[in-house]
Motif scaffolding. Structure first.
Motif, PDB file in Angstrom:
ATOM      1  N   LEU A  26       0.916  -1.105   0.002  1.00  0.00           N
ATOM      2  CA  LEU A  26       0.038   0.069   0.087  1.00  0.00           C
ATOM      3  C   LEU A  26       0.868   1.323  -0.267  1.00  0.00           C
ATOM      4  O   LEU A  26       1.788   1.515   0.726  1.00  0.00           O
ATOM      5  CB  LEU A  26      -0.809   0.202   1.278  1.00  0.00           C
ATOM      6  CG  LEU A  26      -2.080  -0.987   1.142  1.00  0.00           C
ATOM      7  CD1 LEU A  26      -2.763  -1.120   2.576  1.00  0.00           C
ATOM      8  CD2 LEU A  26      -3.307  -0.273   0.211  1.00  0.00           C
ATOM      9  N   HIS A  27       0.519   2.065  -0.617  1.00  0.00           N
ATOM     10  CA  HIS A  27       1.061   3.557  -0.848  1.00  0.00           C
ATOM     11  C   HIS A  27       0.492   4.393   0.285  1.00  0.00           C
ATOM     12  O   HIS A  27      -0.672   4.717   0.320  1.00  0.00           O
ATOM     13  CB  HIS A  27       0.900   4.080  -2.231  1.00  0.00           C
ATOM     14  CG  HIS A  27       1.695   5.444  -2.207  1.00  0.00           C
ATOM     15  ND1 HIS A  27       3.045   5.889  -2.093  1.00  0.00           N
ATOM     16  CD2 HIS A  27       1.150   6.571  -2.392  1.00  0.00           C
ATOM     17  CE1 HIS A  27       3.243   7.259  -1.947  1.00  0.00           C
ATOM     18  NE2 HIS A  27       1.942   7.615  -2.588  1.00  0.00           N
ATOM     19  N   VAL A  28       1.247   4.952   1.374  1.00  0.00           N
ATOM     20  CA  VAL A  28       0.634   5.680   2.322  1.00  0.00           C
ATOM     21  C   VAL A  28       1.671   7.011   2.432  1.00  0.00           C
ATOM     22  O   VAL A  28       2.663   7.119   3.161  1.00  0.00           O
ATOM     23  CB  VAL A  28       0.918   4.798   3.871  1.00  0.00           C
ATOM     24  CG1 VAL A  28       0.154   5.735   4.806  1.00  0.00           C
ATOM     25  CG2 VAL A  28       0.087   3.719   3.560  1.00  0.00           C
ATOM     26  N   ASP A 154     -11.660  -0.789  -2.352  1.00  0.00           N
ATOM     27  CA  ASP A 154     -11.410   0.713  -2.621  1.00  0.00           C
ATOM     28  C   ASP A 154     -11.117   1.452  -1.106  1.00  0.00           C
ATOM     29  O   ASP A 154     -10.358   1.935  -0.752  1.00  0.00           O
ATOM     30  CB  ASP A 154     -11.997   1.583  -3.684  1.00  0.00           C
ATOM     31  CG  ASP A 154     -11.681   1.135  -4.966  1.00  0.00           C
ATOM     32  OD1 ASP A 154     -10.824   0.689  -5.302  1.00  0.00           O
ATOM     33  OD2 ASP A 154     -12.540   1.717  -5.820  1.00  0.00           O
ATOM     34  N   GLU A 155     -12.291   1.139  -0.277  1.00  0.00           N
ATOM     35  CA  GLU A 155     -12.307   1.749   0.949  1.00  0.00           C
ATOM     36  C   GLU A 155     -11.381   1.068   1.797  1.00  0.00           C
ATOM     37  O   GLU A 155     -10.672   1.601   2.735  1.00  0.00           O
ATOM     38  CB  GLU A 155     -13.877   1.313   1.288  1.00  0.00           C
ATOM     39  CG  GLU A 155     -14.617   2.389   0.727  1.00  0.00           C
ATOM     40  CD  GLU A 155     -15.902   2.550   1.814  1.00  0.00           C
ATOM     41  OE1 GLU A 155     -15.969   2.344   2.939  1.00  0.00           O
ATOM     42  OE2 GLU A 155     -16.780   3.470   1.040  1.00  0.00           O
ATOM     43  N   ARG A 157      -8.392  -0.208   0.771  1.00  0.00           N
ATOM     44  CA  ARG A 157      -7.045   0.191   0.397  1.00  0.00           C
ATOM     45  C   ARG A 157      -6.961   1.754   1.007  1.00  0.00           C
ATOM     46  O   ARG A 157      -5.751   1.776   1.481  1.00  0.00           O
ATOM     47  CB  ARG A 157      -7.164   0.250  -0.998  1.00  0.00           C
ATOM     48  CG  ARG A 157      -5.784   0.776  -1.715  1.00  0.00           C
ATOM     49  CD  ARG A 157      -5.820   1.116  -3.214  1.00  0.00           C
ATOM     50  NE  ARG A 157      -6.466  -0.266  -3.953  1.00  0.00           N
ATOM     51  CZ  ARG A 157      -5.502  -0.805  -4.361  1.00  0.00           C
ATOM     52  NH1 ARG A 157      -4.209  -0.669  -4.484  1.00  0.00           N
ATOM     53  NH2 ARG A 157      -6.305  -1.900  -5.159  1.00  0.00           N
ATOM     54  N   VAL A 158      -7.826   2.508   1.133  1.00  0.00           N
ATOM     55  CA  VAL A 158      -7.431   3.807   1.808  1.00  0.00           C
ATOM     56  C   VAL A 158      -7.812   3.633   3.229  1.00  0.00           C
ATOM     57  O   VAL A 158      -7.670   4.943   3.692  1.00  0.00           O
ATOM     58  CB  VAL A 158      -8.037   4.741   1.079  1.00  0.00           C
ATOM     59  CG1 VAL A 158      -7.812   4.928  -0.509  1.00  0.00           C
ATOM     60  CG2 VAL A 158      -9.740   4.676   1.039  1.00  0.00           C
ATOM     61  N   GLY A 159      -8.041   2.627   3.999  1.00  0.00           N
ATOM     62  CA  GLY A 159      -8.230   2.853   5.205  1.00  0.00           C
ATOM     63  C   GLY A 159      -9.451   3.119   5.758  1.00  0.00           C
ATOM     64  O   GLY A 159      -9.809   3.339   6.797  1.00  0.00           O
ATOM     65  N   LEU A 160     -10.596   3.267   4.948  1.00  0.00           N
ATOM     66  CA  LEU A 160     -11.962   3.871   5.312  1.00  0.00           C
ATOM     67  C   LEU A 160     -12.673   2.386   5.768  1.00  0.00           C
ATOM     68  O   LEU A 160     -13.603   2.682   6.546  1.00  0.00           O
ATOM     69  CB  LEU A 160     -12.827   4.430   4.336  1.00  0.00           C
ATOM     70  CG  LEU A 160     -12.219   5.942   3.652  1.00  0.00           C
ATOM     71  CD1 LEU A 160     -12.988   6.287   2.501  1.00  0.00           C
ATOM     72  CD2 LEU A 160     -12.273   6.727   4.735  1.00  0.00           C
TER      73      LEU A 160
END
Length: 225
Positions: A26-28, A154-155, A157-160
């Motif tokens: 993951l890109h953070v 998607d959620e 992946r972005v931590g939602l």
């Protein structure tokens, strides 16, 4: 076991470090910015890990340091240490090196498992042995990739969306997952509540009953209890 090269760590130019395996991480951006501040203050503390693939160097561990180094003025090279692995073992090494530091996320684990099973053709029991995990762990990660709908992915992946909630959502047909995602956001359901709602939805005989549960989840839980 990782097969480390007997060569001493060397410095390589940033542009010589390939990111073929970056798709399993993951890109953070926030973490990269923090790493950039650390590089500016302390320099590189530990080498990144690479392997040789198609005649070039591919990063195995250190994607955050590479991304951060690109933003640090005057930083052109990173110290690297090489491991001797084929493509399958490289994926296992990504998991193993990050697991040791407690840095893997469930979606990253799912990417690696999916690649080993679907791209490399390994049986789930072989993946379990390669990664040092139980077959049920492999099965859950594979399901996360193959049964979780795109919006939920998607959620996640972005931590939602947390992985615990994703494991509940993946029990539902993909067509119902987006509705439950909206429900989680609207009602701020706890994990036990979400689990109970999914149980009820799976038992609902018709669309009208499902609609009632989705509109009045806590009432449905109280009635079911």
């Amino acid at each position: 076991m990782l097969r480390w090269s007997q060569d001493s760590p060397v410095e390589l130019n940033l542009e010589d470090l390939g990111e073929h395996y970056g798709r399993y991480r993951l890109h953070v951006p926030e973490a990269e910015r923090a790493m950039a501040r650390s590089l500016e203050r302390y320099g590189q503390i530990s080498p990144v890990v690479v392997c040789v693939r198609d005649g070039g160097y591919e990063l195995i561990d250190g994607f955050k340091r590479l991304g951060a180094a690109r933003s640090v003025k005057g930083m052109k090279r990173l110290t690297v240490r090489r491991i001797e692995v084929d493509d399958r073992a490289a994926k296992a090494a990504i998991y193993g090196l990050n697991r040791a530091g407690g840095r893997t996320r469930e979606l990253e684990e799912a990417w690696i498992v999916h690649a080993l099973v679907r791209e490399d053709g390994l049986a789930q029991v072989e993946v379990a042995e390669l990664l040092g995990r139980h077959k049920s762990w492999v099965c859950r990660r594979l399901a996360l990739m193959e049964r979780l709908g795109p919006e939920a992915k998607d959620e996640l992946r972005v931590g939602l969306l947390c992985s615990t909630a994703a494991r509940q959502i993946v029990r539902l047909p993909e067509g119902n997952q987006a509705e439950v995602l909206s429900l989680i956001r609207r009602e701020a359901l706890s994990i036990p509540e979400l689990s109970g709602v999914v149980d009820i939805l799976l038992q609902c005989p018709g669309h009208s009953q499902q609609e009632y549960v989705l509109q009045h989840p806590r009432e449905a839980l109280a009635q079911n209890g």
